[in-house]
Design a protein around this motif. Structure first.
Motif, PDB file in Angstrom:
ATOM      1  N   LEU A 273      29.166  -0.931 -27.410  1.00 54.76           N
ATOM      2  CA  LEU A 273      30.396  -1.507 -27.946  1.00 54.76           C
ATOM      3  C   LEU A 273      30.401  -1.368 -29.463  1.00 54.76           C
ATOM      4  CD1 LEU A 273      30.709  -4.855 -25.924  1.00 54.76           C
ATOM      5  CD2 LEU A 273      31.678  -2.619 -25.392  1.00 54.76           C
ATOM      6  N   THR A 274      31.555  -1.042 -30.025  1.00 55.15           N
ATOM      7  CA  THR A 274      31.693  -0.869 -31.471  1.00 55.15           C
ATOM      8  C   THR A 274      32.950  -1.587 -31.936  1.00 55.15           C
ATOM      9  OG1 THR A 274      30.683   1.329 -31.295  1.00 55.15           O
ATOM     10  CG2 THR A 274      31.768   0.789 -33.374  1.00 55.15           C
ATOM     11  N   ARG A 275      32.815  -2.285 -33.061  1.00 57.24           N
ATOM     12  CA  ARG A 275      33.979  -2.952 -33.660  1.00 57.24           C
ATOM     13  C   ARG A 275      33.965  -2.633 -35.153  1.00 57.24           C
ATOM     14  NH1 ARG A 275      36.749  -7.961 -32.769  1.00 57.24           N
ATOM     15  NH2 ARG A 275      38.874  -7.512 -33.520  1.00 57.24           N
ATOM     16  N   GLU A 276      35.094  -2.196 -35.674  1.00 57.01           N
ATOM     17  CA  GLU A 276      35.204  -1.825 -37.091  1.00 57.01           C
ATOM     18  C   GLU A 276      36.358  -2.610 -37.709  1.00 57.01           C
ATOM     19  OE1 GLU A 276      36.854   2.096 -39.030  1.00 57.01           O
ATOM     20  OE2 GLU A 276      34.794   2.440 -38.318  1.00 57.01           O
ATOM     21  N   VAL A 277      36.100  -3.195 -38.878  1.00 53.81           N
ATOM     22  CA  VAL A 277      37.123  -3.965 -39.594  1.00 53.81           C
ATOM     23  C   VAL A 277      37.304  -3.352 -40.979  1.00 53.81           C
ATOM     24  CG1 VAL A 277      37.825  -6.218 -40.457  1.00 53.81           C
ATOM     25  CG2 VAL A 277      36.443  -6.062 -38.381  1.00 53.81           C
ATOM     26  N   ARG A 278      38.549  -3.058 -41.350  1.00 47.01           N
ATOM     27  CA  ARG A 278      38.838  -2.459 -42.646  1.00 47.01           C
ATOM     28  C   ARG A 278      39.302  -3.530 -43.633  1.00 47.01           C
ATOM     29  NH1 ARG A 278      38.525   2.813 -42.603  1.00 47.01           N
ATOM     30  NH2 ARG A 278      38.515   3.911 -40.598  1.00 47.01           N
ATOM     31  N   THR A 279      39.298  -3.170 -44.896  1.00 47.95           N
ATOM     32  CA  THR A 279      39.698  -4.126 -45.927  1.00 47.95           C
ATOM     33  C   THR A 279      41.155  -4.531 -45.785  1.00 47.95           C
ATOM     34  OG1 THR A 279      40.120  -2.230 -47.385  1.00 47.95           O
ATOM     35  CG2 THR A 279      37.995  -3.328 -47.614  1.00 47.95           C
ATOM     36  N   SER A 280      41.952  -3.726 -45.074  1.00 44.59           N
ATOM     37  CA  SER A 280      43.350  -4.075 -44.838  1.00 44.59           C
ATOM     38  C   SER A 280      43.486  -5.170 -43.778  1.00 44.59           C
ATOM     39  CB  SER A 280      44.127  -2.841 -44.378  1.00 44.59           C
ATOM     40  OG  SER A 280      43.608  -2.355 -43.147  1.00 44.59           O
ATOM     41  N   GLY A 281      42.381  -5.474 -43.095  1.00 40.86           N
ATOM     42  CA  GLY A 281      42.414  -6.459 -42.026  1.00 40.86           C
ATOM     43  C   GLY A 281      42.561  -5.839 -40.654  1.00 40.86           C
ATOM     44  N   ARG A 282      42.916  -4.552 -40.582  1.00 41.91           N
ATOM     45  CA  ARG A 282      43.060  -3.876 -39.289  1.00 41.91           C
ATOM     46  C   ARG A 282      41.682  -3.596 -38.700  1.00 41.91           C
ATOM     47  NH1 ARG A 282      47.149   1.055 -39.605  1.00 41.91           N
ATOM     48  NH2 ARG A 282      46.767   0.896 -37.358  1.00 41.91           N
ATOM     49  N   SER A 283      41.607  -3.611 -37.393  1.00 40.58           N
ATOM     50  CA  SER A 283      40.324  -3.378 -36.733  1.00 40.58           C
ATOM     51  C   SER A 283      40.478  -2.311 -35.653  1.00 40.58           C
ATOM     52  CB  SER A 283      39.793  -4.674 -36.108  1.00 40.58           C
ATOM     53  OG  SER A 283      40.622  -5.093 -35.034  1.00 40.58           O
ATOM     54  N   ALA A 284      39.358  -1.718 -35.269  1.00 35.48           N
ATOM     55  CA  ALA A 284      39.331  -0.716 -34.195  1.00 35.48           C
ATOM     56  C   ALA A 284      38.201  -1.079 -33.247  1.00 35.48           C
ATOM     57  CB  ALA A 284      39.131   0.681 -34.766  1.00 35.48           C
ATOM     58  N   SER A 285      38.434  -0.881 -31.959  1.00 40.52           N
ATOM     59  CA  SER A 285      37.439  -1.206 -30.939  1.00 40.52           C
ATOM     60  C   SER A 285      37.103   0.051 -30.149  1.00 40.52           C
ATOM     61  CB  SER A 285      37.965  -2.285 -29.991  1.00 40.52           C
ATOM     62  OG  SER A 285      38.428  -3.409 -30.716  1.00 40.52           O
ATOM     63  N   ARG A 286      35.814   0.230 -29.852  1.00 42.71           N
ATOM     64  CA  ARG A 286      35.386   1.394 -29.070  1.00 42.71           C
ATOM     65  C   ARG A 286      34.430   0.953 -27.976  1.00 42.71           C
ATOM     66  NH1 ARG A 286      35.973   3.532 -34.194  1.00 42.71           N
ATOM     67  NH2 ARG A 286      37.152   5.498 -34.302  1.00 42.71           N
ATOM     68  N   VAL A 287      34.556   1.609 -26.819  1.00 45.57           N
ATOM     69  CA  VAL A 287      33.645   1.397 -25.704  1.00 45.57           C
ATOM     70  C   VAL A 287      33.038   2.742 -25.348  1.00 45.57           C
ATOM     71  CG1 VAL A 287      33.436   0.713 -23.301  1.00 45.57           C
ATOM     72  CG2 VAL A 287      34.934  -0.578 -24.823  1.00 45.57           C
ATOM     73  N   ASN A 288      31.733   2.834 -25.492  1.00 41.41           N
ATOM     74  CA  ASN A 288      31.032   4.108 -25.270  1.00 41.41           C
ATOM     75  C   ASN A 288      31.660   5.240 -26.078  1.00 41.41           C
ATOM     76  OD1 ASN A 288      29.028   3.137 -23.533  1.00 41.41           O
ATOM     77  ND2 ASN A 288      30.369   3.302 -21.757  1.00 41.41           N
ATOM     78  N   GLY A 289      32.072   4.911 -27.310  1.00 42.01           N
ATOM     79  CA  GLY A 289      32.586   5.911 -28.233  1.00 42.01           C
ATOM     80  C   GLY A 289      34.063   6.201 -28.122  1.00 42.01           C
ATOM     81  N   ARG A 290      34.763   5.586 -27.154  1.00 40.82           N
ATOM     82  CA  ARG A 290      36.189   5.856 -26.969  1.00 40.82           C
ATOM     83  C   ARG A 290      37.025   4.652 -27.389  1.00 40.82           C
ATOM     84  NH1 ARG A 290      35.426   8.360 -21.062  1.00 40.82           N
ATOM     85  NH2 ARG A 290      33.419   7.343 -21.389  1.00 40.82           N
ATOM     86  N   LEU A 291      38.114   4.925 -28.100  1.00 45.81           N
ATOM     87  CA  LEU A 291      38.981   3.860 -28.587  1.00 45.81           C
ATOM     88  C   LEU A 291      39.623   3.093 -27.430  1.00 45.81           C
ATOM     89  CD1 LEU A 291      40.821   5.492 -31.629  1.00 45.81           C
ATOM     90  CD2 LEU A 291      39.453   3.406 -31.697  1.00 45.81           C
ATOM     91  N   VAL A 292      39.625   1.762 -27.534  1.00 45.37           N
ATOM     92  CA  VAL A 292      40.288   0.920 -26.537  1.00 45.37           C
ATOM     93  C   VAL A 292      41.032  -0.188 -27.270  1.00 45.37           C
ATOM     94  CG1 VAL A 292      38.523   1.368 -24.786  1.00 45.37           C
ATOM     95  CG2 VAL A 292      38.290  -0.611 -26.298  1.00 45.37           C
ATOM     96  N   ASN A 293      41.950  -0.862 -26.565  1.00 43.39           N
ATOM     97  CA  ASN A 293      42.612  -1.994 -27.202  1.00 43.39           C
ATOM     98  C   ASN A 293      41.715  -3.218 -27.124  1.00 43.39           C
ATOM     99  OD1 ASN A 293      43.079  -3.323 -24.622  1.00 43.39           O
ATOM    100  ND2 ASN A 293      44.754  -1.873 -24.313  1.00 43.39           N
ATOM    101  N   LEU A 294      42.039  -4.221 -27.937  1.00 42.19           N
ATOM    102  CA  LEU A 294      41.175  -5.391 -28.075  1.00 42.19           C
ATOM    103  C   LEU A 294      41.080  -6.179 -26.775  1.00 42.19           C
ATOM    104  CD1 LEU A 294      39.427  -7.052 -29.963  1.00 42.19           C
ATOM    105  CD2 LEU A 294      41.469  -8.275 -30.730  1.00 42.19           C
TER     106      LEU A 294
END
Length: 391
Positions: free
Chosen positions: A95-116
Motif C-alpha cells: 500500500l502506498t499513500r502520497e500527500v502533496r503540499t497542495s493537500g491532494r493525495s494519491a493512493s496505490r495498491v500494489n503499484g496501481r492507482l486506486v481511489n481512497l
C-alpha cells in the motif's frame, strides 16, 4: 500483518524504514521522540485524512509505504481479486499513500492507482490501532462474520456457498434477458434478420473498398493520367524541338561504347550498362504505351464506382469502421439470432439450474448457519471466561 513500513518527508521524518518481525515489537522513547508520528503515518496509509501540514518543511510531498502479509486476510484477498489488483506475490500487499503540499493525495495498491474508498476497503482489516477507547475492528459489525468464520475454520465452506450464490445471480440475470416481452423479442428478431440480410447480400469482398478508391481516383483523373503518360513516352521516343529522343540518344551511346569496348576491354562494363539502359528505355516506352491505352474515359463506370463506395460507407456507419468489422457484426448477429431461436430450450435449462441452485444454497446456508451458531456459543463462552479476570 504489517511487515515493513517506509516513511519519507512526513512531519519531522526525513526518511525512515521499519522492519517488523512476528511477535511483539515495542517502540520506546521520551516525549517528542516521534513515536506518535509513526502511528499517524500508519493511520494515513490505511486511508486517514490527508493534510498538507503532514509534508515535511522544504519537501514537495510525503510518502508512506507499507508491505503486508495476506496470510490471514481473506476479505482483503477477495477484494484484490475482484478489482484485479493482485500483485506478483499473491501473499503480499503493498500500500502506498502520497500527500502533496497542495493537500491532494494519491493512493496505490500494489503499484496501481486506486481511489481512497477502495484503499480503505482493502486495508480495513489489515491493522488495528487502539487508543484509550478504540477497538476498531470490533466496531465494524460487517467484519464480525469473517472473524467468526475464521475462528470456526469455515472459510472454505463460506467461499463455496458464495460461489453458488454468484452463479444463481448469473442464472437469474440470463433468465431475465430471455424472458422478455414477446413483442420486443419479435422486433429484435426482425431487426437482426434485416441486418444480416443487408450485409450478406452486399457481396462485400476483402479489400474491395481500397481497390474501389484506387479505381475511382484513376477514373476521375483519367485525362490527366493519359496526358502525363503520353508526355513521358513522347520525351523518351520522339524528337522534340530538335532535341533527340532519349531512346535514340541512348542507342547512339550504347553503339559507341560497344565499339569502344572492342578496342579497350576495360570499358566492357560501361558498354554493358549502356546497352541495359537502352533496353530498359525500350521496355519503359512499351509500358507507358500500354498504360496509356488502358486508361478509359468512362463516366458511367465512375458513377457506378462512386455509388458502390457510398453504399459501403453507409454500411460502415451502421456496422463498423472496416469491412472485417462489418463481417464480424453479421456473425455476431447470426449468433444472437440463433440464441433467440433456441431461447425456449435455454429458458428450461436455466430454470432447472435455478431450482437446483436454490436447493443447494438452502442446504449449504442452513448448515453454515448452524455451524456459525455453534461456534458463536463457544466463542462467547471463551470470551466471557477470559474477561472474568478483568471484572
Amino acid at each position: 500483518m504489517l511487515l515493513e513500513l517506509w516513511v519519507r518527508d512526513f512531519a519531522i521524518i526525513d526518511s525512515l524504514h521499519v522492519k517488523l518481525e512476528p511477535g511483539m515489537t515495542v517502540l520506546t522513547g521520551e516525549t517528542g521522540a516521534g513515536k506518535s508520528i509513526i502511528v499517524d503515518a500508519v493511520n494515513l496509509l490505511l486511508g486517514g485524512r490527508a493534510d498538507s501540514d503532514m509534508v515535511r518543511t522544504g519537501a514537495k510531498h510525503a510518502q508512506i509505504e507499507g508491505r503486508f502479509n495476506l496470510f490471514q486476510h481473506t476479505l482483503a484477498r477477495s477484494i484484490l481479486e475482484r478489482e484485479a489488483l493482485v500483485g506478483d506475490d499473491p501473499d503480499r500487499l503493498l500500500l502506498t499513500r502520497e500527500v502533496r503540499t497542495s493537500g491532494r493525495s494519491a493512493s496505490r495498491v500494489n503499484g496501481r492507482l486506486v481511489n481512497l474508498s477502495l484503499l480503505r476497503e482493502i486495508s480495513a482489516g489489515m491493522v488495528d490501532i487502539h487508543g484509550q477507547s478504540e477497538h476498531l475492528s470490533l466496531k465494524r459489525t460487517r467484519e464480525h462474520l469473517f472473524l467468526l468464520d475464521k475462528y470456526a475454520e469455515l472459510d472454505a465452506v463460506r467461499d463455496q456457498f458464495a460461489a453458488h450464490v454468484v452463479r444463481l445471480n448469473q442464472v437469474r440475470s440470463d433468465l431475465n434477458k430471455l424472458v422478455q416481452d414477446e413483442r420486443t423479442l419479435a422486433q429484435r428478431v426482425d431487426l437482426l434478420q434485416y441486418q444480416i440480410n443487408e450485409i450478406n447480400q452486399s457481396g462485400l469482398e476483402d479489400g474491395e473498398d481500397n481497390l474501389l478508391e484506387e479505381e475511382r481516383s484513376r477514373l476521375a483523373n483519367a485525362e490527366q493520367l493519359a496526358s502525363l503518360a503520353e508526355q513521358a513516352r513522347a520525351m523518351l521516343e520522339q524528337e522534340i524541338d530538335s532535341v533527340p529522343a532519349v531512346q535514340d540518344s541512348l542507342g547512339h551511346v550504347a553503339r559507341s561504347l560497344s565499339a569502344l569496348a572492342r578496342i579497350d576491354a576495360s570499358q566492357v562494363t560501361a558498354a554493358e550498362t549502356a546497352n541495359q539502359l537502352a533496353a530498359l528505355t525500350d521496355e519503359l516506352i512499351s509500358t507507358l504505351r500500354d498504360y496509356r491505352e488502358s486508361i478509359e474515359f468512362n463516366p458511367q463506370r465512375l458513377h457506378d464506382v462512386e455509388e458502390r463506395l457510398e453504399f459501403i460507407r453507409r454500411l460502415k456507419r451502421k456496422y463498423g469502421d472496416t469491412l472485417e468489422q462489418i463481417a464480424q457484426y453479421a456473425r455476431d448477429a447470426e449468433s444472437e439470432l440463433e440464441n433467440i431461436s433456441h431461447s425456449e430450450e435455454r429458458i428450461i435449462q436455466l430454470e432447472e439450474e435455478q431450482t437446483e441452485l436454490l436447493q443447494v444454497i438452502g442446504e449449504e446456508g442452513w448448515a453454515l448457519s448452524q455451524k456459525r451458531r455453534e461456534a458463536a456459543e463457544r466463542l462467547s463462552k471463551a470470551v466471557v471466561d477470559e474477561l472474568e479476570s478483568l471484572s
